[in-house]
Enzyme design. Structure first.
Site, mmCIF file in Angstrom:
data_model
loop_
_atom_site.group_PDB
_atom_site.id
_atom_site.type_symbol
_atom_site.label_atom_id
_atom_site.label_comp_id
_atom_site.label_asym_id
_atom_site.label_seq_id
_atom_site.Cartn_x
_atom_site.Cartn_y
_atom_site.Cartn_z
ATOM 1 N N MET A 88 1.813 -31.965 10.027
ATOM 2 C CA MET A 88 1.084 -32.383 11.223
ATOM 3 C C MET A 88 2.043 -33.135 12.140
ATOM 4 S SD MET A 88 -2.486 -33.687 9.472
ATOM 5 C CE MET A 88 -1.696 -34.517 8.093
ATOM 6 N N GLN A 134 9.083 -28.539 7.747
ATOM 7 C CA GLN A 134 8.632 -27.498 8.675
ATOM 8 C C GLN A 134 9.332 -27.615 10.019
ATOM 9 O OE1 GLN A 134 4.867 -27.212 10.972
ATOM 10 N NE2 GLN A 134 4.353 -25.552 9.560
ATOM 11 N N CYS A 176 1.042 -23.183 15.373
ATOM 12 C CA CYS A 176 0.670 -24.170 16.382
ATOM 13 C C CYS A 176 0.063 -23.490 17.603
ATOM 14 C CB CYS A 176 1.875 -25.001 16.801
ATOM 15 S SG CYS A 176 1.474 -26.294 18.009
ATOM 16 N N LYS A 216 3.861 -20.368 7.872
ATOM 17 C CA LYS A 216 2.439 -20.648 8.079
ATOM 18 C C LYS A 216 1.980 -19.898 9.329
ATOM 19 C CE LYS A 216 -0.851 -24.521 8.378
ATOM 20 N NZ LYS A 216 -1.496 -24.451 9.690
ATOM 21 N N HIS A 237 -3.828 -19.917 8.053
ATOM 22 C CA HIS A 237 -4.909 -20.679 8.676
ATOM 23 C C HIS A 237 -5.941 -19.664 9.145
ATOM 24 C CE1 HIS A 237 -6.023 -24.291 11.447
ATOM 25 N NE2 HIS A 237 -7.087 -23.567 11.141
ATOM 26 N N ASN A 264 -5.888 -22.379 4.473
ATOM 27 C CA ASN A 264 -6.040 -23.534 5.353
ATOM 28 C C ASN A 264 -7.261 -23.330 6.240
ATOM 29 O OD1 ASN A 264 -4.191 -24.934 8.149
ATOM 30 N ND2 ASN A 264 -5.464 -25.976 6.666
ATOM 31 N N GLY A 265 -8.135 -24.347 6.312
ATOM 32 C CA GLY A 265 -9.297 -24.281 7.181
ATOM 33 C C GLY A 265 -10.601 -24.551 6.465
ATOM 34 N N ALA A 270 -5.414 -30.619 6.603
ATOM 35 C CA ALA A 270 -4.769 -31.360 7.685
ATOM 36 C C ALA A 270 -5.699 -32.471 8.144
ATOM 37 C CB ALA A 270 -4.409 -30.413 8.841
ATOM 38 N N GLU A 271 -6.657 -32.141 9.004
ATOM 39 C CA GLU A 271 -7.533 -33.154 9.560
ATOM 40 C C GLU A 271 -8.382 -33.826 8.489
ATOM 41 O OE1 GLU A 271 -9.575 -33.155 13.767
ATOM 42 O OE2 GLU A 271 -10.937 -32.236 12.329
#
Length: 598
Positions: free
Chosen positions: A57, A141, A170, A209, A237, A272-273, A296-297
């Protein structure tokens, strides 16, 4: 470039071995002779086959936060968690020593040139990032659009990490402007070159990713290109590039499952997600068949998201469990852990001596200093007299720069209730550790008050507050409901407006149930449940451009005509029309309903 549809059997690593750099001005913590580079599942197994993955992140997955997340993992299995550095810009990392020193600190000395991957650094020279005693496994990364720049940057970090990851996910505007991240996905030839360059010439493995594309078939083709180029691990993701911010929709786990079935078990995949809490991780592993799950979040709001709760009766002072058996990690306890990590590893100074965290079962002893803190906690607004603060020197240390945003994430439910804590945190400046200590004291006092009230009312205080919040939210969502009326004769579409620029849509779904499932008392770290895209649209936080509105209306009219053969108004079908717009109408971004978390 035409991408081959060959299966995993065609993805064998090229026979040529990477050639490590011979520059030796810096030493590195690696073996005296470079071991053979592993690839794919063999590499994954060599780092412990971690199932929990802390996402890269921007400015938010720095060393101290990684250490906080790792601190909740059982000491018996330290390799259960794989972490990533924040995203690093390959060109800036290579060309700007100041940027490099400020964002990656494996040694106490500057990385003036490529470290030798074959020399061993004395333990006294090791510092933070990638320290083998504390911060492994670790992937670094980078974002890049030039293979040589990417390789140059990767050689600086290679001796200190287990792999280098290429950011192809991103979706932000700065990535569009710089042509990196998800905005490389139209140039599959360049993506192949970036990954293959590292695969052939870097001393450690390369991973990548990505985000999903418009169809699962295109996503499979994309994934095969990345793997054929030499990526050892593929992180997917489950959202498209357009799904971000208020337009974030549900990550599509079915695409990840499709990739797993088509690519085969020999390919290592991270999902991811849609990870809001620990329960989502096991469900994601089962549904997608992925090897690991990245957060992540979700991790930003709950750094213990990967951890199992203590056994009942073993809660101690850090974990709170209510009368209903549900609980979570106390905010004051997590805040303390974070501060202690910063003292020990970053500042390298002893943490202040602190009293044990409050428990309602403790003897009621309110000392003079504690009473002063409680009185300050109860004040509304800023202090009447501005305190003189020390330690305001500017800092470039990423661990200190990230403190304030991290704490606003962590303390979100608490600061929404205790505005004095919010104001004190807002006044903190990076590097002013004493100011953050003062905020910690306010948080401890607030948590103490919440726990005491809960005990005195036998839990009714929280139940009443939770019920009141749900009633207010339900009332607000009901107020926001409206109907889009479609004229099938083509005379136009009438929409109700709210006078604030919001697009009114019928709220056939809401986030109430998810909020109810995730909600904990405000003194417990917990997920942040984002409003559904339809909620954001109705409330005006998400608006459509004129072009999007026109396309949306045209799609709604067309759908209504097709589904209403007797030429009756098909207003009952407008929700389906809105959803179908997102499945192929150019220029319109109406995401699927979802709650977002990394």
């Amino acid at each position: 470039m035409t991408i081959s549809n060959d299966g995993p059997a065609s993805m064998a690593a090229p026979s040529s071995e990477p050639q490590p750099s011979t520059t030796t001005s810096n030493s590195a913590p690696s073996a005296s002779s470079a071991p053979k580079k592993l690839h794919g599942r063999a590499f994954y197994e060599s780092i412990g086959s971690p199932k929990f993955v802390l996402a890269p992140m921007v400015d938010q997955s720095e060393f101290a936060w990684r250490m906080l997340t790792r601190s909740f993992m059982p000491p018996s299995s330290p390799k259960d968690l794989l972490a990533y550095t924040p995203m690093l810009h390959a060109r800036m990392f290579t060309e700007t020593p100041k940027f490099r020193d400020a964002h990656f600190q494996p040694l106490r000395t500057s990385l003036t040139s490529h470290p030798s991957p074959t020399s061993l650094a004395p333990p006294t020279d090791l510092y933070l990032d990638g320290n083998p005693s504390t911060d492994r496994p670790l992937f670094a990364q980078f974002c890049a659009n030039n293979p040589d720049e990417l390789l140059n940057a990767a050689k600086y970090v290679a001796p200190f990490v287990d792999a280098v990851d290429l950011n192809l996910g991103c979706p932000q505007g700065i990535a569009r402007k710089g042509k990196y991240g998800a905005f490389l996905q139209e140039d599959q030839e360049l993506i192949f070159s970036l990954i293959n360059k590292l695969h052939l010439e870097l001393s450690i493995p390369v991973t990548a990713k990505i985000r999903i594309l418009d169809t699962k078939e295109k996503t499979l083709e994309y994934a095969r290109n990345v793997l054929r180029a030499g990526a050892s691990i593929l992180t997917v993701h489950g959202r498209t590039r357009e799904m971000k911010g208020h337009k974030t929709g549900l990550a599509d786990w079915s695409v990840l499952r499709y990739l797993r079935e088509q690519l085969g078990r020999e390919v290592v995949i991270f999902a991811n997600g849609n990870i809001l809490r620990k329960e989502d991780i096991s469900r994601c592993l089962e549904v997608t068949g992925a090897d690991g799950v990245m957060s992540a979040e979700g991790n930003l709001y709950d750094p213990a998201i990967f951890a199992e709760p203590p056994e009942v009766g073993q809660d101690g002072r850090e974990y709170w469990r209510g009368s209903d058996g549900k609980g979570g990690w106390r905010m004051d306890a997590v805040f303390r852990r974070y501060m202690d990590i910063l003292y020990k590893h970053v500042l390298e100074t002893p943490a202040p001596v602190r009293k044990p965290l409050y428990l309602p079962s403790d003897p009621e002893i309110l000392e003079k200093e504690e009473r002063a803190v409680v009185m300050e906690e109860e004040e509304e607004g800023p202090p009447k007299k501005k305190r003189k603060r020390g330690g305001n020197e500017k800092t470039s240390n990423p661990n200190l720069l990230a403190m304030q945003p991290h704490l606003f994430h962590l303390l979100r439910p608490l600061v929404s209730k205790h505005h004095n804590v919010r104001d004190a945190l807002a006044r903190c400046r990076a590097g002013d550790i004493q100011a953050f200590e003062n905020v910690l004291q306010l948080v401890e006092a607030a948590v103490k008050g919440g726990l005491r009230e809960y005990e005195e009312t036998e839990g009714r205080s929280w139940e009443e507050e939770c019920g009141r919040d749900e009633r207010l939210k339900a009332a607000k969502e009901k107020e926001d409901q409206a109907t889009v009326k479609v004229d099938v004769n083509g005379k136009g579409v009438n929409r109700k407006g709210d006078g604030k620029g919001g697009e009114k849509v019928e709220m056939d779904e809401s986030s109430i149930e998810t909020v109810r499932a995730c909600k904990r008392p405000w003194w417990i770290v917990q997920p942040y449940v984002r409003p559904l895209p339809k909620e954001a649209l109705a409330k005006g936080s998400l608006t459509l451009s004129k072009k999007e509105r026109a396309a949306l209306e045209a799609a709604a009219i067309t759908t209504a005509k097709e589904e209403t053969k007797d030429e009756k108004v098909g207003s009952s079908r407008h929700v389906e029309a809105l959803e179908k717009v997102n499945e192929g109408k150019e220029g319109v971004e109406v995401p699927k309903e979802a709650l977002v978390c990394g």
